[in-house]
Design an enzyme around this catalytic site. Structure first.
Site, PDB file in Angstrom:
ATOM      1  N   ARG A  78      -4.986  31.754  23.041  1.00 54.57           N
ATOM      2  CA  ARG A  78      -3.726  31.232  23.592  1.00 54.57           C
ATOM      3  C   ARG A  78      -2.997  32.444  24.170  1.00 54.57           C
ATOM      4  O   ARG A  78      -3.345  32.913  25.236  1.00 54.57           O
ATOM      5  CB  ARG A  78      -2.939  30.498  22.491  1.00 54.57           C
ATOM      6  CG  ARG A  78      -1.806  29.643  23.019  1.00 54.57           C
ATOM      7  CD  ARG A  78      -1.004  28.979  21.907  1.00 54.57           C
ATOM      8  NE  ARG A  78      -0.298  29.947  21.060  1.00 54.57           N
ATOM      9  CZ  ARG A  78       0.474  29.639  20.037  1.00 54.57           C
ATOM     10  NH1 ARG A  78       0.640  28.365  19.682  1.00 54.57           N
ATOM     11  NH2 ARG A  78       1.091  30.572  19.329  1.00 54.57           N
TER      12      ARG A  78
ATOM     13  N   LYS B 256      12.764  30.001  16.440  1.00 56.91           N
ATOM     14  CA  LYS B 256      12.556  29.316  17.723  1.00 56.91           C
ATOM     15  C   LYS B 256      12.827  27.820  17.569  1.00 56.91           C
ATOM     16  O   LYS B 256      12.882  27.302  16.450  1.00 56.91           O
ATOM     17  CB  LYS B 256      11.119  29.558  18.192  1.00 56.91           C
ATOM     18  CG  LYS B 256      10.064  28.945  17.255  1.00 56.91           C
ATOM     19  CD  LYS B 256       8.639  29.368  17.602  1.00 56.91           C
ATOM     20  CE  LYS B 256       7.659  28.819  16.600  1.00 56.91           C
ATOM     21  NZ  LYS B 256       6.285  29.301  16.837  1.00 56.91           N
TER      22      LYS B 256
ATOM     23  N   MET C 133      14.463   2.505  20.454  1.00 59.27           N
ATOM     24  CA  MET C 133      14.963   3.786  20.959  1.00 59.27           C
ATOM     25  C   MET C 133      16.103   4.349  20.097  1.00 59.27           C
ATOM     26  O   MET C 133      16.134   5.537  19.787  1.00 59.27           O
ATOM     27  CB  MET C 133      15.451   3.636  22.405  1.00 59.27           C
ATOM     28  CG  MET C 133      15.797   4.963  23.059  1.00 59.27           C
ATOM     29  SD  MET C 133      16.399   4.789  24.740  1.00 59.27           S
ATOM     30  CE  MET C 133      14.963   4.145  25.583  1.00 59.27           C
TER      31      MET C 133
ATOM     32  N   TYR D  66      10.584  -5.625  18.604  1.00 53.60           N
ATOM     33  CA  TYR D  66       9.760  -5.697  19.819  1.00 53.60           C
ATOM     34  C   TYR D  66       8.299  -5.993  19.461  1.00 53.60           C
ATOM     35  O   TYR D  66       7.734  -5.389  18.561  1.00 53.60           O
ATOM     36  CB  TYR D  66       9.784  -4.356  20.548  1.00 53.60           C
ATOM     37  CG  TYR D  66      11.079  -4.051  21.276  1.00 53.60           C
ATOM     38  CD1 TYR D  66      11.567  -4.910  22.259  1.00 53.60           C
ATOM     39  CD2 TYR D  66      11.789  -2.894  20.989  1.00 53.60           C
ATOM     40  CE1 TYR D  66      12.744  -4.618  22.934  1.00 53.60           C
ATOM     41  CE2 TYR D  66      12.966  -2.589  21.663  1.00 53.60           C
ATOM     42  CZ  TYR D  66      13.431  -3.458  22.644  1.00 53.60           C
ATOM     43  OH  TYR D  66      14.582  -3.159  23.310  1.00 53.60           O
TER      44      TYR D  66
HETATM   45  C1  LIG Z   1       5.821  29.759  15.569  1.00 52.04           C
HETATM   46  C2  LIG Z   1       5.216  31.087  15.367  1.00 52.04           C
HETATM   47  C3  LIG Z   1       5.217  31.689  14.091  1.00 52.04           C
HETATM   48  C4  LIG Z   1       5.664  30.977  12.852  1.00 52.04           C
HETATM   49  O1  LIG Z   1       4.664  30.094  12.413  1.00 52.04           O
HETATM   50  P1  LIG Z   1       4.822  29.288  11.034  1.00 52.04           P
HETATM   51  O2  LIG Z   1       3.512  28.643  10.845  1.00 52.04           O
HETATM   52  O3  LIG Z   1       5.911  28.303  11.262  1.00 52.04           O
HETATM   53  O4  LIG Z   1       5.175  30.281  10.003  1.00 52.04           O
HETATM   54  C5  LIG Z   1       4.750  32.992  13.996  1.00 52.04           C
HETATM   55  N1  LIG Z   1       4.297  33.657  15.079  1.00 52.04           N
HETATM   56  C6  LIG Z   1       4.259  33.096  16.306  1.00 52.04           C
HETATM   57  C7  LIG Z   1       3.733  33.898  17.453  1.00 52.04           C
HETATM   58  C8  LIG Z   1       4.691  31.788  16.489  1.00 52.04           C
HETATM   59  O5  LIG Z   1       4.637  31.229  17.699  1.00 52.04           O
END
Ligand SMILES: *Cc1c(COP(=O)(O)O)cnc(C)c1O
Length: 374
Positions: free
Chosen positions: A132, A34, A311, A264
């Site tokens: 969550r 991701k 920036m 800055y």
């Molecule tokens: C991002 C994520 C992972 C991976 O987590 P890491 O700590 O980077 O290994 C695994 N499962 C879910 C549902 C995630 O959102």
């Protein structure tokens, strides 16, 4: 066109980390790619991970999953953050496994599957204590719904996510594992036994064999970074190789006198006569403006940031004896083996985690791939 900054991704480090995690866990790996593979580049990393023996791909968004399919990846892909109203028909058509955290999403997926006459592949996501994603208050109602059948929906997986796996020994981990078993039993009681149970992120993959089940979802460790340096040790002690090096060009070098303000807000002054280097990256590229005690590696030594990060640029103190010239490359961070700052160093300098340092490098910075470590 010549680059002023680049992310250099070591795909052999990714392969090494995949092999190491597979070997140590003895469990099939889902490569979590991701967020553009944590900033390393979605497709190249997914290919490298699969070539190194990963068996699944995991992403948050449906767009990410579809991009992988369009790149020709045929492995099972799980997408776990597909909101109501998404193009579920397209997802099912592309054989994307979908996480189901609510009755609403389950029904939408089922409708889409029925409409196109093709079964959807789902993984039931349960909330075991992270509070969550996943079923919590709707769980009993969902069980009742499922016990009346789940036409056009194939239940492939059952999963949850740890809140504190990077604190091995923390009681909440044991509580979540217990809840995982209980909720899995609930499903079994109505005659549903998914083949693929999964619970572990990188931290649990490394530290908790009791939570491995059928596949482990490894993200950060696959990129060679520790889930928590303080609790679990750094990359090196975990046998992992950081895959990302961030380099940038010195845009300008100049001699300056002692005692003059830089940048800055004039927040810092030169301590002595020195040479400063203007580095062609800034907070728009993901350099944290809050970073203290970070800098770049050049001429075999560390040159600290002086003044505020802007920036598109920041200034480093190269030292009076520096021989660097405009156009030279510096290392912002790398594996940390040769004295350069690491992503961990930048994280602690910015009161954040290595995850945020690597994922925040912006799209203006090209990703370059190298296949061999030197
Ligand atoms: C991002 C994520 C992972 C991976 O987590 P890491 O700590 O980077 O290994 C695994 N499962 C879910 C549902 C995630 O959102």
């Amino acid at each position: 066109m010549t680059n002023r900054a680049e992310v250099v991704v070591d795909l052999e480090a990714i392969a090494h980390n995949v092999a190491t995690l597979r070997k140590n866990s003895g469990t099939p790996l889902m490569a979590v790619v991701k967020a553009d593979a944590y900033g390393h580049g979605l497709v190249p990393v997914a290919l490298a991970a699969m070539n190194a023996g990963a068996q699944w791909l995991g992403v948050a968004l449906l767009e990410e999953a579809l991009t992988l399919r369009e790149a020709g990846m045929s492995a099972p892909i799980l997408s776990w953050l597909v909101p109501p109203g998404s193009d579920f028909q397209r997802a099912i058509q592309a054989d994307i496994d979908l996480a189901v955290p609510s009755i609403g999403i389950f029904k939408e997926i089922q409708r889409a599957a029925t409409a196109i006459g093709k079964s959807a592949r789902i993984h039931i996501e349960v909330d075991t204590g992270m509070t969550r994603g996943g079923f919590l208050d709707e769980w009993d109602q969902f069980l009742e719904l499922l016990s009346n059948g789940h036409k056009d929906v194939e239940i492939i997986g059952f999963f949850s996510h740890f809140a504190r796996a990077d604190e091995p020994g923390e009681i909440q981990n044991a509580q979540q594992l217990k809840r995982f078993f209980e909720m899995s039993d609930d499903l079994n009681r109505i005659g549903i036994e998914p083949n693929v149970h999964h619970l572990s992120n990188s931290a649990a993959t490394i530290a908790d064999a009791s939570a491995h089940f059928d596949v482990v979802r490894t993200g950060i460790a696959m990129y060679g970074l520790s889930p928590d340096v303080g609790n679990m040790g750094n990359s090196q002690s975990l046998g992992l190789k950081p895959a990302m090096t961030l380099r940038a060009k010195i845009h300008l070098v100049k001699k300056v006198m002692a005692g003059i303000p830089v940048g800055y807000g004039a927040t810092q002054k030169t301590k002595a006569d020195t040479r400063i280097g203007v580095i062609a990256m800034g907070y728009a590229d993901g350099i944290p403006r809050v970073a203290h005690n970070a800098g770049v590696f050049v001429e075999g030594r560390r040159a600290p940031i002086i003044g505020r990060v802007s920036m598109d640029q920041f200034v480093v103190d190269l030292g009076a004896d520096s021989v660097s010239v405009a156009g030279d490359w510096v290392t912002v961070f790398g594996p940390g083996e040769n004295g350069e700052y690491s992503a961990d160093d930048w994280a602690s300098a910015s009161s954040t985690i290595n995850y945020e340092i690597v994922t925040r490098i912006g799209p203006r910075v090209p990703r370059i791939y190298k296949l061999t470590t030197k």
